[in-house]
Each structure stands twice: as C-alpha cells, then as structure tokens.
Design a protein around this motif. Structure first.
Motif, PDB file in Angstrom:
ATOM      1  N   ARG A   1     -13.936  61.908 -32.976  1.00 47.51           N
ATOM      2  CA  ARG A   1     -13.568  61.694 -31.085  1.00 47.51           C
ATOM      3  C   ARG A   1     -13.659  60.246 -30.411  1.00 47.51           C
ATOM      4  NH1 ARG A   1     -16.972  61.338 -26.618  1.00 47.51           N
ATOM      5  NH2 ARG A   1     -16.419  62.024 -24.847  1.00 47.51           N
ATOM      6  N   VAL A   2     -12.912  59.655 -29.647  1.00 53.08           N
ATOM      7  CA  VAL A   2     -13.373  57.975 -29.654  1.00 53.08           C
ATOM      8  C   VAL A   2     -12.581  58.094 -27.622  1.00 53.08           C
ATOM      9  CG1 VAL A   2     -10.015  57.849 -29.747  1.00 53.08           C
ATOM     10  CG2 VAL A   2     -11.910  55.670 -29.316  1.00 53.08           C
ATOM     11  N   LYS A   3     -13.011  57.136 -26.803  1.00 59.53           N
ATOM     12  CA  LYS A   3     -13.710  57.132 -26.013  1.00 59.53           C
ATOM     13  C   LYS A   3     -12.809  55.388 -25.389  1.00 59.53           C
ATOM     14  CE  LYS A   3     -17.062  57.904 -22.738  1.00 59.53           C
ATOM     15  NZ  LYS A   3     -17.628  57.937 -21.829  1.00 59.53           N
ATOM     16  N   VAL A   4     -11.897  55.593 -25.122  1.00 60.96           N
ATOM     17  CA  VAL A   4     -11.336  53.852 -24.871  1.00 60.96           C
ATOM     18  C   VAL A   4     -11.502  53.896 -23.418  1.00 60.96           C
ATOM     19  CG1 VAL A   4      -9.943  52.368 -25.229  1.00 60.96           C
ATOM     20  CG2 VAL A   4     -10.043  54.076 -26.764  1.00 60.96           C
ATOM     21  N   ARG A   5     -11.799  52.916 -22.808  1.00 63.89           N
ATOM     22  CA  ARG A   5     -11.873  52.172 -21.571  1.00 63.89           C
ATOM     23  C   ARG A   5     -11.177  51.098 -21.480  1.00 63.89           C
ATOM     24  NH1 ARG A   5     -16.497  52.576 -17.342  1.00 63.89           N
ATOM     25  NH2 ARG A   5     -16.289  54.872 -17.251  1.00 63.89           N
ATOM     26  N   THR A   6     -10.135  50.846 -20.563  1.00 60.63           N
ATOM     27  CA  THR A   6      -9.416  49.472 -19.894  1.00 60.63           C
ATOM     28  C   THR A   6      -9.801  48.872 -18.977  1.00 60.63           C
ATOM     29  OG1 THR A   6      -7.442  49.880 -19.924  1.00 60.63           O
ATOM     30  CG2 THR A   6      -8.083  49.504 -21.880  1.00 60.63           C
ATOM     31  N   VAL A   7      -9.632  47.603 -18.356  1.00 59.66           N
ATOM     32  CA  VAL A   7     -10.362  47.428 -17.189  1.00 59.66           C
ATOM     33  C   VAL A   7      -9.865  45.520 -16.945  1.00 59.66           C
ATOM     34  CG1 VAL A   7     -11.811  46.503 -15.430  1.00 59.66           C
ATOM     35  CG2 VAL A   7     -12.711  48.728 -16.925  1.00 59.66           C
TER      36      VAL A   7
ATOM     37  N   GLY B   1      -8.730  50.113 -14.276  1.00 59.60           N
ATOM     38  CA  GLY B   1      -9.492  50.059 -14.961  1.00 59.60           C
ATOM     39  C   GLY B   1      -8.502  51.548 -15.573  1.00 59.60           C
ATOM     40  N   CYS B   2      -9.029  52.330 -16.601  1.00 59.50           N
ATOM     41  CA  CYS B   2      -8.619  53.720 -17.205  1.00 59.50           C
ATOM     42  C   CYS B   2      -8.832  54.220 -18.502  1.00 59.50           C
ATOM     43  CB  CYS B   2      -6.965  53.576 -17.851  1.00 59.50           C
ATOM     44  SG  CYS B   2      -5.937  54.520 -18.360  1.00 59.50           S
ATOM     45  N   GLU B   3      -9.666  55.282 -17.678  1.00 59.48           N
ATOM     46  CA  GLU B   3     -10.001  55.275 -19.469  1.00 59.48           C
ATOM     47  C   GLU B   3      -9.441  57.029 -20.425  1.00 59.48           C
ATOM     48  OE1 GLU B   3     -14.584  55.764 -18.868  1.00 59.48           O
ATOM     49  OE2 GLU B   3     -13.896  58.006 -19.600  1.00 59.48           O
ATOM     50  N   ILE B   4      -9.337  57.075 -21.549  1.00 60.74           N
ATOM     51  CA  ILE B   4      -8.374  58.435 -22.532  1.00 60.74           C
ATOM     52  C   ILE B   4      -9.821  58.957 -23.552  1.00 60.74           C
ATOM     53  CG2 ILE B   4      -7.521  56.433 -24.216  1.00 60.74           C
ATOM     54  CD1 ILE B   4      -5.492  58.464 -24.219  1.00 60.74           C
ATOM     55  N   VAL B   5      -9.989  60.398 -23.866  1.00 57.85           N
ATOM     56  CA  VAL B   5     -11.022  60.750 -24.650  1.00 57.85           C
ATOM     57  C   VAL B   5      -9.537  61.607 -25.539  1.00 57.85           C
ATOM     58  CG1 VAL B   5     -12.683  62.061 -25.087  1.00 57.85           C
ATOM     59  CG2 VAL B   5     -12.589  60.579 -23.172  1.00 57.85           C
ATOM     60  N   ARG B   6      -9.618  61.069 -26.155  1.00 57.77           N
ATOM     61  CA  ARG B   6      -9.118  61.607 -27.738  1.00 57.77           C
ATOM     62  C   ARG B   6     -10.019  62.151 -28.583  1.00 57.77           C
ATOM     63  NH1 ARG B   6      -4.560  58.891 -29.977  1.00 57.77           N
ATOM     64  NH2 ARG B   6      -4.224  61.158 -30.977  1.00 57.77           N
TER      65      ARG B   6
END
Length: 116
Positions: free
Chosen positions: A92-98, A109-114
């Motif tokens: 599992r990965v959670k990525v946040r960019t700001v 920002g934006c965040e995704i969880v895959r």
C-alpha cells in the motif's frame, strides 16, 4: 509476517507542475510518501539488504520530476505511487504532493492511496 510503514516526508523538489501560464517556470513541490511494506518474517539482521531501501523512492521522484513537466498533481501522485508499487514488498502506498508557493495565503495539494 512483519509489516512496516516506510516514510519519506517533506521531500522538496523544484519542478514544472501546473496548467496556468505562471506555472511554466519550475516551482517548489513538497512530496510525502508512506509505504506499507511487508516482509516474510521478523528481521534477522541490522542490514539494508533485509529491508526496502527508501533511497530508490527519493531517487525515482527526483528522476520523474526532472524528466518531464506534469500538468496535474493527480498525475504526479499516480506516477509516484506506481514507482513505489513496482517493488512487490510494497502493499500500500499513500502519496501527497503540495504546491508550496502557488498562492500567497495557502498551499494546495493532492493525495492518492493505492494498494496491490
């Protein structure tokens, strides 16, 4: 089985990101990544070969952001998530960019969880 969260937090890159004319120049983007990493059992040695070396994520993000501009933070998050999930141990990965400086009074920002 052992499960760990490996974190890269507050990684700043200068990159081209955005759709607006004022975003043609590189801007400061802060990236944070949390990876759930699964190992087959307890760690036996205090050696980097036993675990996920998070340097690959940092190096990969630097390469992604240097090689091409991104129009959308969503696309950037997706690319970083794919980079992380390429290692089979990452479940599992959670990525946040700001975008740190796009507005004088806010960060966006934006965040995704895959996951696999």
């Amino acid at each position: 089985m052992a499960e760990f969260t490996t974190i890269l937090d507050g990684f700043e890159v200068m990159m081209r990101l955005g759709i607006h004319p004022h975003e043609v120049a590189p801007q400061r983007v802060v990236v944070s990544v949390e990876m759930t990493v699964v190992y087959p059992g307890p760690l036996g040695e205090d050696a980097i070969g036993e675990v996920l070396d998070y340097d690959f994520v940092r190096t990969g993000i630097r390469a992604l952001t240097a090689e091409r501009p991104f129009a959308l933070q969503e696309t950037l998050c997706e690319a970083i998530a794919g980079l992380c999930l390429a290692d089979a141990r990452v479940r599992r990965v959670k990525v946040r960019t700001v975008k740190a400086d796009v507005y004088p009074d806010a960060r966006v920002g934006c965040e995704i969880v895959r996951s696999h």
